[in-house]
Motif scaffolding. Sequence first.
Motif, mmCIF file in Angstrom:
data_model
loop_
_atom_site.group_PDB
_atom_site.id
_atom_site.type_symbol
_atom_site.label_atom_id
_atom_site.label_comp_id
_atom_site.label_asym_id
_atom_site.label_seq_id
_atom_site.Cartn_x
_atom_site.Cartn_y
_atom_site.Cartn_z
ATOM 1 N N PRO A 291 150.504 60.674 8.110
ATOM 2 C CA PRO A 291 151.066 60.737 6.763
ATOM 3 C C PRO A 291 152.471 61.310 6.655
ATOM 4 C CG PRO A 291 149.349 62.397 7.035
ATOM 5 C CD PRO A 291 149.302 61.532 8.249
ATOM 6 N N THR A 292 152.905 62.140 7.617
ATOM 7 C CA THR A 292 154.246 62.732 7.548
ATOM 8 C C THR A 292 155.173 62.014 8.516
ATOM 9 O OG1 THR A 292 153.350 64.892 6.947
ATOM 10 C CG2 THR A 292 155.594 64.841 7.781
ATOM 11 N N VAL A 293 156.350 61.604 8.015
ATOM 12 C CA VAL A 293 157.302 60.859 8.832
ATOM 13 C C VAL A 293 158.665 61.537 8.780
ATOM 14 C CG1 VAL A 293 156.092 58.685 8.513
ATOM 15 C CG2 VAL A 293 157.901 59.316 6.907
ATOM 16 N N ALA A 294 159.481 61.248 9.790
ATOM 17 C CA ALA A 294 160.847 61.765 9.839
ATOM 18 C C ALA A 294 161.793 60.740 9.237
ATOM 19 C CB ALA A 294 161.251 62.059 11.282
ATOM 20 N N GLY A 295 162.680 61.222 8.361
ATOM 21 C CA GLY A 295 163.698 60.376 7.765
ATOM 22 C C GLY A 295 165.063 60.768 8.294
ATOM 23 N N LEU A 296 165.768 59.814 8.858
ATOM 24 C CA LEU A 296 167.043 60.099 9.511
ATOM 25 C C LEU A 296 168.196 59.688 8.611
ATOM 26 C CD1 LEU A 296 168.246 61.131 12.181
ATOM 27 C CD2 LEU A 296 168.281 58.767 12.980
#
Length: 422
Positions: A291-296
């Motif tokens: 559910p948690t993602v990294a946004g670049l």
Amino acid sequence: MNLRTEQANRRHKQAALAALVLLLLAGCGSPSTAQAPPPEASEPASSGDGHGAISGVAEVAEPQLHLVAIDAEGETSMLDLLNGTQSRLGKVRPPADVSTDGRYVFAAGNTGVDIVDSGAWTWDHVDHFHYYRAEAKNIGKVDGEGTATIATGMLSTAGTTGMFFPTSGEAVLLDNAALSRGSISETLRVKTEPHAGLIAPLGEGAVVTESDNAGNAARLRAIDAKGGELASTACPAAAGTITTRVGLVIGCSDGAVLATADGTTPEFERIPYPQGAAAPATEFDGRKGRPTVAGLGTDAGVWLLNTRQRTWEWLPTTTPVVAAATVDDTDHHVVLIGADGTVQVYDALRKERLAATKPLVAASLADPAYADKIQITVDAQRAYVNAPAEGLVYEIDFADGARIARTLELPTKPLHFVETGR
């Protein structure tokens, strides 16, 4: 630790886990089904029938993890991460970008997308997983104008895959069940105004971008399986998409839109950035399904988007970031590549850097031919980073002080690479 010892240790751990859960598993009835750690109670059930099984394909007790590499000429090869076996998969059209759903490799170039089946996949059944292994093969090509943006769902044998061709503005959905049988079947091809857009699977239909008068992606339309509009919402400068257990994420300049579907009814929910936020995220990455993602974005830091809690958090970093992915495990690991060529591991909860390697990809970052091709992919145990100038892929044990577990070579230079079997 040498290659053979590292492989043996990893396989021993996975086999031990599989053996343990076989004793505990009471559902789904397959003697070769391994169970994953229990998910949170709020996680929705996966869709689709058959648990990902394909006639004539063996179900196995552990994930069949592979790396697939494609060089500048389109030569493609694969490395089995469990036993070290290398194989060549033939040639595709030279790609500008390569992506995967965990099984298929989508090599996107200016005239279309070549699709390679790695022959390894995982069926996510929420409270446990099923693992499969088949023969790898080149499935074929989808023609289109401009380098396509690819958007995938949670399952490789059910649902659809989205391809958006920016030069023509054509948005295409492919049937994953047909892909699993080795054929390409378009379930939908919609013509929009040419723009840098996307189409992403959602329920029985999809979400597709709509451009404004200046030719920029500015609005999202939820469409049904035949292309009819069901709902729409604003999304200025729409860019970047990923599917999590919770729903479909699409980045906007003012935050993100989380799209979900209850049956055939789509819903859009806005997750705005905090007041005074840094540069917006234009791409997202993380361990498949979490559910948690990294946004670049463009600053020295990483956005963390928790799709379950509908919150953004800013993770400051010691260097500008080239690529980042969330493991989203109990230790809140985030793994990234710094602009100095180091691989860094952070604790997302404490906002603290835990470890960093020496510069591993400095030569690749210094070469304009390679600098924008550096990627990172993570699974439950390892992170993988390609170094095309060096001709290597590094396997990083992020839970053990960013230890370099293995230095891997494939038959083709890893200008592009993906991990499959997840």
